[in-house]
Design an enzyme around this catalytic site. Sequence first.
Site, mmCIF file in Angstrom:
data_model
loop_
_atom_site.group_PDB
_atom_site.id
_atom_site.type_symbol
_atom_site.label_atom_id
_atom_site.label_comp_id
_atom_site.label_asym_id
_atom_site.label_seq_id
_atom_site.Cartn_x
_atom_site.Cartn_y
_atom_site.Cartn_z
ATOM 1 N N SER A 164 -10.566 -0.857 3.919
ATOM 2 C CA SER A 164 -9.850 -1.219 5.140
ATOM 3 C C SER A 164 -9.412 0.028 5.895
ATOM 4 O O SER A 164 -8.811 0.931 5.314
ATOM 5 C CB SER A 164 -8.614 -2.056 4.810
ATOM 6 N N ARG A 183 0.832 -1.224 0.000
ATOM 7 C CA ARG A 183 0.000 0.000 0.000
ATOM 8 C C ARG A 183 0.862 1.268 0.000
ATOM 9 O O ARG A 183 0.596 2.241 0.720
ATOM 10 C CB ARG A 183 -0.961 0.009 1.202
ATOM 11 N N GLU A 237 -4.709 2.614 7.208
ATOM 12 C CA GLU A 237 -4.476 2.393 5.774
ATOM 13 C C GLU A 237 -5.137 3.531 4.992
ATOM 14 O O GLU A 237 -4.576 4.046 4.045
ATOM 15 C CB GLU A 237 -5.064 1.056 5.318
#
Length: 308
Positions: free
Chosen positions: A231, A181, A301
């Site tokens: 998320s 990510r 995130e």
Amino acid sequence: MRAEAVRETLAHLIRGEVRLNEPLARHTTLHVGGPADLYIQPSDRAEVILVVRYLIEHDIPWMPLGQGSDLLVSDAGLRCAVVRSGKALRSLQISGGPDHTLIVHAGAGLALPVLAQELKRRGGGGMTFAAGIPGSVGGGIFMNAGAHGGEMKDCVVQVTAVDRYGSIQHYASNELAFAYRHSRFHEDPGFILEAVFQVPQVDPQALAKEMDAHLAYRRATQPLALPSAGSTFRNPPGEKAGRLIEAVGLKGYRIGDAQFSTLHANFIVNLGHATAAQVLALMACAQRRVFEQFGIHLEPELRVLGEP
Ligand SMILES: Cc1cc2nc3c(=O)[nH]c(=O)nc-3n(C[C@H](O)[C@H](O)[C@H](O)COP(=O)(O)OP(=O)(O)OC[C@H]3O[C@@H](n4cnc5c(N)ncnc54)[C@H](O)[C@@H]3O)c2cc1C
């Protein structure tokens, strides 16, 4: 920022939209977020470049916006210009490449599910994971989005972006600093214009089956009927953030209209009129309890933007 003066100038320079005090709740999938001083939706690629260069030259803080599916914008909003890729950058060209591959040129504003469905139609493999990710190509590159064992980095060959000085740069895959990510754009801001992917040509029937399985898994495990930003926390090494949140008893826990989903504890859903403050309070609560019980620090995130 001299927002009104900037709006007037830009409105003369481009055909796209330029708005003052635009509520970002309208442009995020969580439907939370106060106003941006300026919201700009250029109408084509040339206008994106013009706008970004104008903002850089005039020292006006700016940020790119894709589909807003990874953002938690504060209730106070953002004191900057938000430039949306959207309809300005939705180009898509697919052609045959060497060794039974397809070469794909995709504009940064193209929705990932649209790209995945078009590849399915053309027998292009390697990107079925993107079918259920409600972001744009640009946001997907920025986040190195991934799922079901696949990530953007697996198929990116090159990315074209306006860098922070206003120059157009072409970055090869190994210059993009992809990690979990993460991409180079986290440290080296720029506006992604386009990505080139290379994907294998595969049996379309097998491809359709794989994509259907991914989408069915999401429908069964994610609260897709409610607004969310996906998320909330990154998975700590060797762990699942959702499992930890559930283990500390917060699955289904609610503050105001913000709730840890009863279906997937790492998703915060908006039950109606959630505020960023409520979402942040839930996040802080999970971080505190998980740290107390497991000694693990949960890192967000989603991108938390703006002053609380
Ligand atoms: C229901 C749901 C499911 C999700 N599932 C997944 C999943 O399985 N895997 C996953 O990885 N993510 C998932 N996400 C999160 C999100 O969709 C991805 O992170 C996506 O890549 C974000 O893209 P975006 O266009 O919405 O970016 P935005 O949210 O608009 O922006 C995110 C960041 O990218 C930057 N950015 C956006 N466009 C550009 C550009 N053109 N140039 C430079 N920077 C840019 C923004 O400035 C911001 O910092 C999910 C979200 C939801 C709501």
